[in-house]
Design an enzyme around this catalytic site. Structure first.
Site, PDB file in Angstrom:
ATOM      1  N   TYR A 142       0.802  -1.234   0.000  1.00 52.90           N
ATOM      2  CA  TYR A 142       0.000   0.000   0.000  1.00 52.90           C
ATOM      3  C   TYR A 142       0.834   1.283   0.000  1.00 52.90           C
ATOM      4  O   TYR A 142       0.420   2.303   0.542  1.00 52.90           O
ATOM      5  CB  TYR A 142      -1.004   0.024   1.154  1.00 52.90           C
ATOM      6  CG  TYR A 142      -0.515  -0.465   2.503  1.00 52.90           C
ATOM      7  CD1 TYR A 142       0.373   0.282   3.263  1.00 52.90           C
ATOM      8  CD2 TYR A 142      -0.974  -1.669   3.020  1.00 52.90           C
ATOM      9  CE1 TYR A 142       0.790  -0.163   4.498  1.00 52.90           C
ATOM     10  CE2 TYR A 142      -0.563  -2.124   4.260  1.00 52.90           C
ATOM     11  CZ  TYR A 142       0.324  -1.364   5.005  1.00 52.90           C
ATOM     12  OH  TYR A 142       0.743  -1.807   6.234  1.00 52.90           O
ATOM     13  N   CYS A 179      11.485 -11.625  -7.057  1.00 48.44           N
ATOM     14  CA  CYS A 179      11.214 -11.632  -8.489  1.00 48.44           C
ATOM     15  C   CYS A 179       9.880 -10.937  -8.772  1.00 48.44           C
ATOM     16  O   CYS A 179       8.912 -11.542  -9.219  1.00 48.44           O
ATOM     17  CB  CYS A 179      11.200 -13.065  -9.003  1.00 48.44           C
ATOM     18  SG  CYS A 179      11.205 -13.184 -10.794  1.00 48.44           S
TER      19      CYS A 179
END
Length: 440
Positions: free
Chosen positions: A334, A361
C-alpha cells in the site's frame, strides 16, 4: 558519540542502535536483520501508562501485538505492566508460552473459531472482544457446555474513520469488524448478551483507523459510544464499566509525518470522556487503549547488505539489497514510505538519488522509491528506519526466501530474539510426491 539527523553515530561514522555499532550487529547476526531498541519501547509504554496515572484514571494499555509477536517481545511488554491484544490462536499460544498473565490478555478477531474460543476460555483470559452475532452464538453454546463465564466487550463501528490528518463520520460503517452503532446492530447484540448467565458485558470497543496524527477522531468516537452507554443505562439500567477507544496512534516514518506524543493522545481522550460522563451524570468508566505501531514501530530498524546497482540513464538508479518485500511488504502492498541511511557512511555527503530495490522476483519489490544517499558500494549496510511494526509480522517466504533474524538491543547489550530461518526450515513441512505416475 554524535547525532546525525536524529540518529546516534560513533567516531567511525557508523550508525548506533541502542548504543551498539550497527555494523557489529550486521556482522554478528548477518543481514537482513530486524533490530529493536528496547529502551524506546519501554519509554513509549511508560508514557502511555504514566499519563493515565497522572490523570487519575483507571486504565489498561494493551499492546496490539499484530504489530510484532514473539515470546521475547511479549515478555518485554509484560515487564512494563501492559495488557496484550491477540487476534489468533497463534498469537494467544505465543503469549501462553511467554508466560503472559492470562487476565491481561484480550482476544480480538472477526472470525474466531470454536477451537480459538475454547483455547481462550481454557486459559481464562481477561476479555474477549465480540465482533459479530455468529460469535455471540458460539460463546453462548461454549459457556454453557464448559460451565464457564467469560468477560466481553462489544466491538462497534461508530461511523468515524480517521487516517493521518483527516477524519470522516460515515466511512467506517462499511467495515468487516464489529456491530454497526447506527443501524441497530449494536442494540441487538447488547440485548443478546447483557443478561446472559455466563457472559459478563464489560462495555464497548471501537477502532477508528491507523497512523492517526490528531485527536479529534477519538473525541468524536468517544461521544458516540458514550451516547449509546447513556441510552442503555436509561433504558436497561445497565452501566458500562469499560470504554475501549482502540489504537491507531501515528509514528514518524518520514519528515512529512507529524505524530503527537503519547501523553497528548491520552490527555485529550481523558478530557473528552470526563466531560461527557460528567454531563451525563455517569460513573467514570475504565479507559482502555490498544497501541501497537506506536509502541514498537520506530523502535525497529532493518539492516540490509547492499549488492547490485543498475543505472537507467536519465530515469533512476536502482540499488538492490538482500531483502525486500519478503521481509517488508508494506511499500509494495500500500505504498508505505520509509527513511533510510547507509549505516557505515552516516557522515558522508548525500549526493546520489536511488531507488532501493529488493531481491524478490517482482518489479514492484521496491522498499523506497526515491532517496538521496552517499555514493553506495557493494557490501555497505543500509539501515531502513521505523520498521518495527508490520515488517516481520507480515513477512513471507516468497521466492523461498528465509525470514530474517530479530535482535533486541538495550543499553549496549544485544540478544537474539528470533532465529534466522534456514534453508532446511523452508522444506521442513514439505512432503515428497507419493502418487503413482500416470494413475488418476
Amino acid at each position: 558519540m554524535v547525532m546525525v539527523s536524529e540518529h546516534a553515530v560513533n567516531e567511525k561514522g557508523h550508525l548506533l542502535i541502542g548504543g551498539i555499532d550497527s555494523l557489529e550487529l550486521a556482522k554478528t547476526y548477518e543481514t537482513p536483520l530486524f533490530v529493536y531498541d528496547l529502551s524506546l519501547i519501554r519509554a513509549r509504554a511508560r508514557a502511555f501508562l504514566n499519563t493515565f496515572k497522572q490523570e487519575n484514571v483507571v486504565a489498561q494499555v494493551a499492546y496490539a501485538s499484530k504489530a510484532f509477536s514473539s515470546v521475547a517481545m511479549y515478555q518485554v511488554i509484560e515487564q512494563e505492566g501492559l495488557s496484550l491484544d491477540v487476534v489468533s490462536a497463534g498469537e494467544l499460544y505465543t503469549a501462553i508460552k511467554a508466560g503472559y498473565p492470562a487476565e491481561r490478555i484480550h482476544f480480538h478477531g472477526n472470525n474466531k473459531s470454536v477451537e480459538e474460543l475454547i483455547l481462550a476460555m481454557e486459559h481464562k483470559i481477561g476479555c474477549i472482544v465480540v465482533d459479530n452475532f455468529y460469535e455471540i452464538e458460539l460463546l453462548k453454546q461454549l459457556t454453557v457446555k464448559l460451565n464457564q463465564k467469560v468477560k466481553v466487550l462489544l466491538r462497534v463501528t461508530p461511523g468515524v474513520e480517521a487516517h493521518t490528518h483527516d477524519y470522516i463520520t460515515t466511512g467506517q460503517q462499511d467495515s468487516k469488524f464489529g456491530f454497526d452503532l447506527m443501524n441497530g446492530q449494536a442494540d441487538k447484540a447488547f440485548q443478546q448478551v447483557y443478561k446472559d448467565e455466563f457472559i459478563e458485558l464489560l462495555g464497548l470497543h471501537c477502532h477508528i483507523g491507523s497512523q492517526i496524527f490528531e485527536t479529534i477522531g477519538f473525541k468524536v468516537a468517544a461521544e458516540k459510544l458514550i451516547t449509546k452507554m447513556i441510552e442503555w443505562e436509561n433504558t436497561f439500567d445497565y452501566a458500562c464499566t469499560v470504554l475501549n477507544l482502540g489504537g491507531g496512534f501515528g509514528i514518524k516514518y518520514t519528515e512529512q509525518d507529524t505524530p503527537l506524543e503519547p501523553s497528548i493522545y491520552v490527555k485529550e481522550m481523558v478530557i473528552a470522556v470526563k466531560d461527557l460522563v460528567s454531563k451525563a451524570n455517569l460513573d467514570m468508566p475504565e479507559i482502555w487503549i490498544e497501541p501497537g505501531r506506536s509502541l514498537v514501530g520506530d523502535a525497529g530498524t532493518s539492516l540490509y547488505t547492499i549488492g547490485s546497482e543498475k543505472e537507467v540513464p536519465e530515469i533512476r538508479n536502482y540499488l538492490a539489497v538482500d531483502g525486500g518485500m519478503s521481509d517488508n511488504i508494506r511499500p509494495a502492498l500500500y505504498g508505505a514510505e520509509y527513511s533510510a541511511a547507509i549505516a557505515n557512511k552516516m557522515g558522508e555527503l548525500k549526493e546520489v538519488e536511488y531507488t532501493i530495490a529488493g531481491k524478490c522476483c517482482e518489479s514492484g519489490d521496491k522498499l523506497i522509491e526515491h532517496i538521496t544517499l552517499p555514493k553506495a558500494s557493494p557490501g555497505d549496510i543500509l539501515a531502513v528506519f521505523c520498521t518495527g511494526a508490520y515488517g516481520y509480522a507480515m513477512a513471507s517466504n516468497y521466492n523461498r526466501i528465509a525470514k530474517p533474524a530479530v535482535v533486541f538491543v538495550e543499553n549496549g547489550r544485544h540478544q537474539l530474539a528470533v532465529k534466522r530461518e534456514t534453508l532446511e526450515d523452508l522444506v521442513r513441512l514439505d512432503l515428497p510426491f507419493t502418487l503413482e505416475k500416470g494413475r488418476g
